[in-house]
Motif scaffolding. Structure first.
Motif, PDB file in Angstrom:
ATOM      1  N   SER A   1       0.820  -1.204   0.000  1.00  0.00           N
ATOM      2  CA  SER A   1       0.000   0.000   0.000  1.00  0.00           C
ATOM      3  C   SER A   1       0.859   1.262   0.000  1.00  0.00           C
ATOM      4  O   SER A   1       0.586   2.226  -0.724  1.00  0.00           O
ATOM      5  CB  SER A   1      -0.915  -0.007   1.225  1.00  0.00           C
ATOM      6  OG  SER A   1      -1.659   1.181   1.300  1.00  0.00           O
TER       7      SER A   1
ATOM      8  N   THR B   1       2.421   1.785  -3.419  1.00  0.00           N
ATOM      9  CA  THR B   1       1.412   2.248  -4.371  1.00  0.00           C
ATOM     10  C   THR B   1       1.150   3.740  -4.200  1.00  0.00           C
ATOM     11  O   THR B   1       1.062   4.501  -5.182  1.00  0.00           O
ATOM     12  CB  THR B   1       0.104   1.455  -4.181  1.00  0.00           C
ATOM     13  OG1 THR B   1       0.370   0.060  -4.365  1.00  0.00           O
ATOM     14  CG2 THR B   1      -0.946   1.902  -5.182  1.00  0.00           C
ATOM     15  N   ARG B   2       1.017   4.186  -2.976  1.00  0.00           N
ATOM     16  CA  ARG B   2       0.769   5.600  -2.713  1.00  0.00           C
ATOM     17  C   ARG B   2       1.956   6.457  -3.143  1.00  0.00           C
ATOM     18  O   ARG B   2       1.784   7.536  -3.736  1.00  0.00           O
ATOM     19  CB  ARG B   2       0.471   5.804  -1.227  1.00  0.00           C
ATOM     20  CG  ARG B   2      -0.868   5.204  -0.796  1.00  0.00           C
ATOM     21  CD  ARG B   2      -0.944   5.007   0.720  1.00  0.00           C
ATOM     22  NE  ARG B   2      -0.868   6.263   1.441  1.00  0.00           N
ATOM     23  CZ  ARG B   2      -0.756   6.344   2.768  1.00  0.00           C
ATOM     24  NH1 ARG B   2      -0.705   5.234   3.504  1.00  0.00           N
ATOM     25  NH2 ARG B   2      -0.710   7.519   3.360  1.00  0.00           N
TER      26      ARG B   2
ATOM     27  N   ARG C   1       4.180   5.704  -5.393  1.00  0.00           N
ATOM     28  CA  ARG C   1       4.326   5.650  -6.841  1.00  0.00           C
ATOM     29  C   ARG C   1       3.405   6.665  -7.521  1.00  0.00           C
ATOM     30  O   ARG C   1       3.781   7.274  -8.525  1.00  0.00           O
ATOM     31  CB  ARG C   1       4.033   4.234  -7.347  1.00  0.00           C
ATOM     32  CG  ARG C   1       4.338   4.015  -8.836  1.00  0.00           C
ATOM     33  CD  ARG C   1       4.008   2.593  -9.247  1.00  0.00           C
ATOM     34  NE  ARG C   1       4.218   2.390 -10.663  1.00  0.00           N
ATOM     35  CZ  ARG C   1       5.350   1.967 -11.205  1.00  0.00           C
ATOM     36  NH1 ARG C   1       6.384   1.692 -10.425  1.00  0.00           N
ATOM     37  NH2 ARG C   1       5.447   1.807 -12.500  1.00  0.00           N
ATOM     38  N   ARG C   2       2.193   6.843  -6.971  1.00  0.00           N
ATOM     39  CA  ARG C   2       1.275   7.829  -7.547  1.00  0.00           C
ATOM     40  C   ARG C   2       1.891   9.229  -7.532  1.00  0.00           C
ATOM     41  O   ARG C   2       1.723  10.002  -8.481  1.00  0.00           O
ATOM     42  CB  ARG C   2      -0.038   7.833  -6.773  1.00  0.00           C
ATOM     43  CG  ARG C   2      -0.882   6.578  -6.958  1.00  0.00           C
ATOM     44  CD  ARG C   2      -2.308   6.812  -6.464  1.00  0.00           C
ATOM     45  NE  ARG C   2      -3.049   5.552  -6.354  1.00  0.00           N
ATOM     46  CZ  ARG C   2      -3.304   4.925  -5.218  1.00  0.00           C
ATOM     47  NH1 ARG C   2      -2.899   5.463  -4.067  1.00  0.00           N
ATOM     48  NH2 ARG C   2      -3.974   3.800  -5.201  1.00  0.00           N
ATOM     49  N   LEU C   3       2.579   9.570  -6.453  1.00  0.00           N
ATOM     50  CA  LEU C   3       3.229  10.875  -6.379  1.00  0.00           C
ATOM     51  C   LEU C   3       4.535  10.916  -7.162  1.00  0.00           C
ATOM     52  O   LEU C   3       4.962  11.986  -7.614  1.00  0.00           O
ATOM     53  CB  LEU C   3       3.495  11.235  -4.915  1.00  0.00           C
ATOM     54  CG  LEU C   3       2.265  11.554  -4.058  1.00  0.00           C
ATOM     55  CD1 LEU C   3       2.691  11.878  -2.635  1.00  0.00           C
ATOM     56  CD2 LEU C   3       1.488  12.726  -4.643  1.00  0.00           C
TER      57      LEU C   3
ATOM     58  N   VAL D   1       5.073   9.613 -10.054  1.00  0.00           N
ATOM     59  CA  VAL D   1       4.830   9.774 -11.486  1.00  0.00           C
ATOM     60  C   VAL D   1       4.930  11.234 -11.927  1.00  0.00           C
ATOM     61  O   VAL D   1       5.659  11.547 -12.884  1.00  0.00           O
ATOM     62  CB  VAL D   1       3.469   9.155 -11.874  1.00  0.00           C
ATOM     63  CG1 VAL D   1       3.085   9.549 -13.298  1.00  0.00           C
ATOM     64  CG2 VAL D   1       3.513   7.638 -11.744  1.00  0.00           C
ATOM     65  N   PRO D   2       4.241  12.197 -11.281  1.00  0.00           N
ATOM     66  CA  PRO D   2       4.406  13.598 -11.720  1.00  0.00           C
ATOM     67  C   PRO D   2       5.818  14.135 -11.493  1.00  0.00           C
ATOM     68  O   PRO D   2       6.303  14.956 -12.280  1.00  0.00           O
ATOM     69  CB  PRO D   2       3.374  14.364 -10.883  1.00  0.00           C
ATOM     70  CG  PRO D   2       3.030  13.475  -9.743  1.00  0.00           C
ATOM     71  CD  PRO D   2       3.193  12.092 -10.251  1.00  0.00           C
TER      72      PRO D   2
ATOM     73  N   SER E   1       7.960  10.139   1.803  1.00  0.00           N
ATOM     74  CA  SER E   1       8.277   8.716   1.963  1.00  0.00           C
ATOM     75  C   SER E   1       8.631   8.364   3.402  1.00  0.00           C
ATOM     76  O   SER E   1       8.461   7.220   3.824  1.00  0.00           O
ATOM     77  CB  SER E   1       9.425   8.323   1.033  1.00  0.00           C
ATOM     78  OG  SER E   1      10.658   8.861   1.489  1.00  0.00           O
TER      79      SER E   1
ATOM     80  N   MET F   1      11.440   3.928  -9.866  1.00  0.00           N
ATOM     81  CA  MET F   1      10.158   3.465 -10.389  1.00  0.00           C
ATOM     82  C   MET F   1      10.119   1.942 -10.492  1.00  0.00           C
ATOM     83  O   MET F   1       9.078   1.321 -10.282  1.00  0.00           O
ATOM     84  CB  MET F   1       9.885   4.098 -11.757  1.00  0.00           C
ATOM     85  CG  MET F   1       9.746   5.612 -11.719  1.00  0.00           C
ATOM     86  SD  MET F   1       8.469   6.186 -10.553  1.00  0.00           S
ATOM     87  CE  MET F   1       6.984   5.608 -11.366  1.00  0.00           C
TER      88      MET F   1
ATOM     89  N   ARG G   1       7.468  -0.898  -8.129  1.00  0.00           N
ATOM     90  CA  ARG G   1       6.474  -1.823  -8.704  1.00  0.00           C
ATOM     91  C   ARG G   1       5.899  -2.684  -7.584  1.00  0.00           C
ATOM     92  O   ARG G   1       6.612  -3.089  -6.670  1.00  0.00           O
ATOM     93  CB  ARG G   1       7.126  -2.743  -9.735  1.00  0.00           C
ATOM     94  CG  ARG G   1       7.641  -2.052 -10.979  1.00  0.00           C
ATOM     95  CD  ARG G   1       8.278  -3.077 -11.900  1.00  0.00           C
ATOM     96  NE  ARG G   1       9.256  -3.885 -11.180  1.00  0.00           N
ATOM     97  CZ  ARG G   1       9.637  -5.115 -11.545  1.00  0.00           C
ATOM     98  NH1 ARG G   1       9.102  -5.684 -12.604  1.00  0.00           N
ATOM     99  NH2 ARG G   1      10.542  -5.765 -10.842  1.00  0.00           N
ATOM    100  N   THR G   2       4.628  -2.964  -7.674  1.00  0.00           N
ATOM    101  CA  THR G   2       3.981  -3.768  -6.632  1.00  0.00           C
ATOM    102  C   THR G   2       3.461  -5.066  -7.228  1.00  0.00           C
ATOM    103  O   THR G   2       3.093  -5.115  -8.410  1.00  0.00           O
ATOM    104  CB  THR G   2       2.811  -2.993  -6.002  1.00  0.00           C
ATOM    105  OG1 THR G   2       1.917  -2.559  -7.036  1.00  0.00           O
ATOM    106  CG2 THR G   2       3.325  -1.789  -5.236  1.00  0.00           C
TER     107      THR G   2
END
Length: 449
Positions: free
Chosen positions: A285, A288-289, A291-293, A295-296, A378, A436, A440-441
Motif C-alpha cells: 500500500s 502504491t501511494r 508511486r502515484r506521487l 509519477v508527476p 516517503s 520506479m 512496482r507492486t
C-alpha cells in the motif's frame, strides 16, 4: 454415505484454506490456516479405501503440488529461460555502460566543435584518411560549409582539422561498435531460444530504434551544414553555425529511450521481484501511494532533461552567466513577452536564448523541490527497506545535477563541466528508473476457486 459427504466437505475446506493461506500476503493472513480431520484409525482406513476417497486424495495432492510450484518466484519475471537471467542481465548492464559512454562522447563531440567536421555519412562507416592527400581532400570539403566559413576561415590549419575530424569519426565508430555488441548477443540468444517472445520483441524494438539513431544522427548533422538561419529563423542573420536544436532534441530523446529500455530490462532480470521487495500489505500500500506521487515528479524531471537540448542547441548556456538572477532580472522580459502571446511566439520557447534558459532553470528548480517533497513524504510511509533507500537517492542526484548546472553556467560552459552535466542528466534518469522499478507492486492473487 454420510461419512463420505463429511470427509468430502472437510477435505475441500482444508484444500481451499491451505491455498489461500499460501497465496495471501502475510499481513492478510497473520495466522496459519490449518484444517485437520481425525477419525478413529479403523474408520480412517475404511474411508481411504473407498472409491470416492482415492480420486479426492489424488486431486488435492496434485493441487497442493501445483500451488507450491506457483508460489515459487519466477526469477527474472519470466523474461528468459530459467538459468539465463544473470547472463542476459549482465549483457544488458554492459550495453547500458556503453550507451552511457556513447552519450558522454556525443556531448564532448558537440562541445569541442567537432560534430560538423565530417560532411558525408555511410552506414557501414569508413576508416580514417590514410594519406596527406586524403586528409587534404576532407579538409577542402569542410571548407565549403558555414562552420569553416564563419568561424575558422583562414584561422584553422590541417592539424587542427585532423583533431576535430578524429573526434567525430570516433563518435560514429563507437556507435557502430555498440550496435554490433548488442546485435550479435541478441542473435545468439534468439537462436538458443533463451528469450521469451515478448522480451525478444522488446529487445528487437530497441535494436531497431538504435539503428534509426544512425539516420537521425546524420539528419541532425546535416542541418548543421545548412545556413543556421534556415532552422532557427527567429535568431536573425549571422548566427553561429550549429545543428538544429529540434533535431538535436530528437537525437537526445531517442538515445535516452534506448538507454531507459536497457536499464529497465536489466533491472527486471537482476533485481528481486516485487513480491520479494514488498512482503506485506502495508508495504504494498505504501509503495502504491508513493508511486502515484512519483509519477508527476518523474514527468517533471523528464521534461527538464528534454529541455536540455534546446539550451545546448541554441548555445543558451553561453549567455546570462549569472545566478540566481539572469543578469539583473529574476524573470527575463523575453519570457514575459513569449507567455503573453504563446501561439504567435511559440518559437521563442525553443529558440530564444533567454526563454530557453529560463525554462530550463525553472524546470530544474521544480525537479529539486518535487524530489525533496517525495523523499519527505516517503518518511511517513511504512516502505520496504529497498524502496525507502531508492527514494532517498533521487533528491541527491537531482540536487547534484542542479549544482553542476549552475557551475557549468557560471564558468561559461567549459568542455569538461559541460560533458559532466550531460552525463549527470543520464545519471538522474538512471536514478529515476531505479526508483520506479523498485516501486512496482505485486499483483494480489485474488481468485475464485
Amino acid at each position: 454415505t454420510t461419512l463420505n459427504i463429511a470427509m468430502l466437505g472437510l477435505a475441500a475446506a482444508r484444500g481451499i484454506g491451505s491455498t489461500l493461506a499460501k497465496r495471501a500476503p502475510a499481513a492478510f493472513c497473520p495466522y496459519s490456516v490449518s484444517f485437520q480431520c481425525r477419525l478413529p484409525g479403523a474408520a480412517a482406513s475404511r474411508w481411504k479405501g473407498t472409491e470416492i476417497a482415492r480420486p479426492l486424495l489424488r486431486a488435492f495432492s496434485n493441487s497442493s503440488g501445483a500451488a507450491a510450484a506457483a508460489e515459487t518466484p519466477v526469477v527474472g519475471g519470466g523474461l528468459v529461460t530459467p538459468g539465463w537471467e544473470k547472463t542476459v542481465g549482465l549483457w544488458l548492464v554492459g550495453t547500458c555502460g556503453m550507451l552511457y559512454s556513447m552519450i558522454a562522447i556525443g556531448g564532448y563531440t558537440r562541445l569541442s566543435g567537432s560534430g560538423l567536421s565530417m560532411t558525408d555519412w555511410r552506414i557501414q562507416g569508413r576508416r580514417l584518411p590514410f594519406s596527406d592527400e586524403a586528409w587534404q581532400k576532407e579538409f577542402e570539403e569542410y571548407k565549403k560549409y558555414p562552420e569553416y566559413q564563419r568561424l575558422h576561415n583562414g584561422s584553422m590549419d590541417l592539424s587542427e582539422f585532423k583533431q576535430i575530424y578524429f573526434v567525430e569519426w570516433f563518435h560514429r565508430m563507437w556507435g557502430r561498435t555498440v550496435g554490433v555488441l548488442f546485435a550479435v548477443p541478441l542473435a545468439y540468444f534468439g537462436v538458443r531460444r533463451v528469450l521469451r517472445v515478448k522480451f525478444a520483441a522488446g529487445l528487437v524494438g530497441l535494436f531497431g530504434l538504435g539503428l534509426s539513431q544512425a539516420f537521425v544522427g546524420w539528419w541532425m548533422v546535416r542541418s548543421g551544414l545548412d545556413p543556421p538561419e534556415k532552422h532557427t529563423p527567429t535568431l536573425g542573420h549571422n548566427q553561429r553555425p550549429r545543428v538544429s536544436p529540434y533535431r538535436l532534441a530528437s537525437h537526445w530523446t531517442a538515445a535516452l529511450t534506448i538507454y531507459s529500455g536497457c536499464v529497465w530490462y536489466s533491472l527486471s532480470l537482476l533485481r528481486p521481484s516485487p513480491a520479494q521487495v514488498h512482503r506485506c500489505a502495508e508495504a504494498i500500500s505504501a509503495a502504491t501511494r508513493l508511486r502515484r506521487l512519483a509519477v508527476p515528479v518523474t514527468a517533471c524531471v523528464a521534461v527538464t532533461l528534454l529541455s536540455g537540448p534546446f539550451v545546448a542547441g541554441n548555445d543558451a548556456g553561453r549567455a546570462y552567466n549569472t545566478w540566481p538572477k539572469m543578469l539583473d532580472d529574476w524573470i527575463p522580459p523575453e519570457w514575459l513577452q513569449a507567455v503573453s502571446a504563446p501561439i504567435s511566439h511559440w518559437r521563442a520557447f525553443f529558440e530564444d536564448t533567454a526563454v530557453v534558459q529560463f525554462d530550463h532553470r525553472t524546470l530544474a528548480y521544480a525537479s529539486v523541490l518535487g524530489s525533496l517533497g517525495l523523499s519527505a513524504y516517503s518518511t511517513q510511509l511504512p516502505l520496504a527497506p529497498a524502496a525507502a533507500a531508492a527514494v532517498r537517492f533521487l533528491p541527491l542526484a537531482v540536487g547534484a545535477q542542479l549544482c553542476l548546472g549552475v557551475a557549468t553556467l557560471m564558468l561559461y560552459v567549459p568542455i569538461e563541466l559541460g560533458v559532466a552535466h550531460q552525463a549527470g542528466g543520464v545519471a538522474v534518469l538512471t536514478t529515476l528508473l531505479f526508483l520506479m522499478h523498485t516501486l512496482r507492486t505485486p499483483m494480489l492473487p485474488i481468485k475464485m476457486l
